[in-house]
Structure formats: C-alpha cells, structure tokens
Design an enzyme around this catalytic site. Structure first.
Site, short mmCIF file in Angstrom:
data_model
loop_
_atom_site.label_atom_id
_atom_site.label_comp_id
_atom_site.label_asym_id
_atom_site.label_seq_id
_atom_site.Cartn_x
_atom_site.Cartn_y
_atom_site.Cartn_z
CE LYS A 62 -3.96 -2.45 1.84
NZ LYS A 62 -5.05 -2.19 3.10
N GLY B 156 -0.65 1.67 13.03
CA GLY B 156 -0.26 1.17 11.65
C GLY B 156 -1.03 1.72 10.61
P1 ATR Z 1 -1.16 -2.72 9.37
O1 ATR Z 1 -0.83 -2.07 8.07
O2 ATR Z 1 -2.00 -3.85 9.33
O3 ATR Z 1 -1.70 -1.63 10.35
P2 ATR Z 1 1.29 -2.36 10.76
O4 ATR Z 1 1.41 -0.88 10.10
O5 ATR Z 1 2.55 -3.20 10.82
O6 ATR Z 1 0.13 -3.16 10.07
O7 ATR Z 1 0.76 -2.07 12.30
C1 ATR Z 1 0.39 -3.12 13.22
C2 ATR Z 1 -0.47 -2.61 14.43
O8 ATR Z 1 -0.63 -3.64 15.33
C3 ATR Z 1 0.54 -1.39 15.24
O9 ATR Z 1 -0.39 -0.40 15.93
C4 ATR Z 1 1.24 -2.41 16.21
O10 ATR Z 1 1.52 -1.53 17.54
P3 ATR Z 1 2.98 -1.01 17.39
O11 ATR Z 1 2.89 0.07 16.71
O12 ATR Z 1 3.11 -0.50 18.68
O13 ATR Z 1 4.14 -1.99 16.80
C5 ATR Z 1 -0.07 -3.23 16.49
N1 ATR Z 1 0.37 -4.52 17.09
C6 ATR Z 1 1.10 -5.64 16.66
N2 ATR Z 1 1.22 -6.29 17.44
C7 ATR Z 1 0.70 -6.32 18.73
C8 ATR Z 1 0.66 -6.67 20.12
N3 ATR Z 1 0.87 -7.91 20.23
N4 ATR Z 1 -0.04 -5.91 21.13
C9 ATR Z 1 -0.20 -4.79 20.84
N5 ATR Z 1 -0.35 -4.02 19.57
C10 ATR Z 1 0.09 -4.77 18.44
#
Ligand code: ATR
Length: 272
Positions: free
Chosen positions: A66, A129
C-alpha cells in the site's frame, strides 16, 4: 474489449477481491475481468506499470504494497494523501491516480450495514499502523464527538492525531491511559492475525455497544472474545469493510455502485 482490473499483494492466494469484484460485475452487467497477482516484495511498481502498459485500467493493493502504491502514483486523492498509503489505483487521462478506500469502507460498514451512525459518538481505535491511519480520517470526518487512538508505541498514535487534527477531535494515547465511556471500539492492530490479546484495560469496554475487528475470516479474535465476555452486545469482523472498500473502488472505476449486502453474506465466515 473486456476491461481489465486486478489486485496485487504478496501473498495473494487467499484474497477475496476477485470473488467480490466478479460478483459486482455480474450484478451490474459490467464487461470486465478481475485477476489476482503476486508481485515480488521489491517489485510492485514495475508489476503495476506492466499491468497498466498492457491496457489494465485499475488495481487494488493489499499487504504489503500500500505504501509502494502511494509512492508510485502520479497523483494522490485525499484519502491516499492523508494516510500515506493507497489501496486503489486508477488510470485517468493517462495518469496513475491513487486513493485509499479502506477507511470509507469501514465507515460505510458501521454506519449503513450495522446501522450505527457515528456522529456525536465516542470512538476508540486500537492500533496506529497503516490500517489505523486509513480508518482515522473518515471516522474523524463522520462527526464523532471524540476519537482516541491508542497504541503500544504511543508516539505513532500521537503522530496520527497531530496529522489529522484539522479534521476532528482526535487524540493519541497509550493503552494504560484509556479510560471508559466509549460507544464503539475498533481494533486496527494486527493482533487479530497473530492471536495476541490487546493490552486494553477491561474498563475500556464499559458501555460499548459495538466492537469491530478489522481483520476478516479469523473467527472470534481475542479482541472480539474479550468484548463479548465483557458484555458488548455487537461484535463484528471486517468482512463488511472488505466488501465496502471494494464497492467504493468499483464505483470509482465503473461509475456504478454495486449492492453490497448479498456479497457480504456470500463471503462472511461465522465468528464461532
Ligand atoms: P497494518 O498495516 O495492518 O496496520 P502495521 O502498520 O504493521 O500493520 O501495524 C500493526 C499495528 O498492530 C500497530 O499498531 C502495532 O503496534 P505498534 O505500533 O506498537 O507496533 C499493533 N500490534 C501488533 N502486535 C501487537 C501486540 N501484540 N500488542 C499490541 N499491539 C500490537
């Protein structure tokens, strides 16, 4: 000649976009094809240009391309410009134009399909994210009384809030700082895919009437299960959002709005 469209991602095998767009085309009598392509991880822009050079008219983009789609476009529409990501490209007067319909798809699913108008409501988005960035703008523009973005990395939540502050009452915070009082909570983190539980305090769910997980087809995610256990009446996954963003793309490309409820019904997977 049949007009060509496609979705690009990596992996792409499980994408529902071809089924959805083929259903829309059949329903509206449009002469078009819609295929799914996997592009190499560092080769999206070349693959997209090849598709357009061969006469393709539009592309949907899914994980992980994206941002690449946003960067390779000749022109950005508002949703793409403000989220820094594109989920749809269209060739218009020979130029590649980018838009992002994920947020409006989410909004239409909540407001129209789930009959939950958001004007005046307090909404919490978990995650900061790409998925959260896409959701925040249309939610802010829907006239919510408060939009809180909570994230593990709090700086990312605050950055989205700052970037969109002109569009509505948005703030960013850490999960520990989330107080209760929300009407709707949306999980925009990837925890629905990984199966992790979100570190949201139970009090965040008090009084909530709708808990929405943006992932699709994963059944009752830990977030939805927690919401149900804590008494939230309506728990929903992202099948409707997926179909609604596709409908917005279809409308942009073809000038016809398809009827979404039968298509949502066809692709939805029971939550338990
Ligand atoms: P996407 O494009 O699907 O949003 P991304 O940009 O990688 O993917 O974002 C993933 C989101 O999931 C982020 O908000 C991430 O939190 P961080 O920014 O703090 O990394 C969140 N996320 C992923 N695993 C997590 C977990 N175990 N607990 C809390 N938040 C999580």
């Amino acid at each position: 000649m049949t007009d060509r469209y496609a979705v690009f991602g990596n992996p792409i095998a499980h994408s529902k976009s071809p089924v959805i767009h083929q259903a829309f085309a059949a329903q509206t009598g449009q002469d078009m094809s819609y295929e799914a392509f996997s592009a190499p991880l560092n080769g999206f822009a070349d693959a997209a240009r090849d598709f357009f050079d061969a006469g393709g008219l539009g592309i949907n983009i899914t994980i992980p391309f994206k941002v690449d789609a946003y960067e390779m476009a000749d022109e950005l529409r508002e949703g793409a410009a403000l989220t820094g990501a594109a989920n749809c490209l269209s060739v218009i007067d020979g130029r590649i134009v980018a838009e992002n319909f994920d947020g409006i798809g989410l909004l239409r699913d909540i407001e129209v399909n789930l009959n939950t108008p958001l004007a005046g409501k307090r909404v919490l988005i978990a995650g900061a994210g790409g998925a959260a960035r896409g959701a925040a703008l249309p939610l802010a523009q829907a006239g919510v009384s408060e939009l809180v973005i909570a994230n593990r990395s709090v700086g990312k939540a605050r950055a989205i809030a700052e970037r969109l502050s002109a569009h509505g009452p948005i703030t960013g915070c850490a999960y520990d700082d989330v107080a209760g009082g929300f009407d709707v909570i949306i999980n925009a983190t990837s925890t629905g895919l990984s199966g992790h539980r979100l570190p949201l305090p139970d009090s965040a769910f008090e009084g909530v009437t709708l808990a929405y997980d943006m992932v699709y087809g994963k059944g009752l995610t830990p977030f939805l299960a927690a919401a149900r256990d804590l008494g939230v009446a309506q728990v929903v996954d992202g099948a409707g959002m997926l179909v609604e963003q596709a409908a917005e793309a279809f409308l942009w490309w073809r000038g016809v709005r398809p009827d979404t409820p039968p298509v949502i019904k066809a692709i939805e997977v029971p939550l338990d």
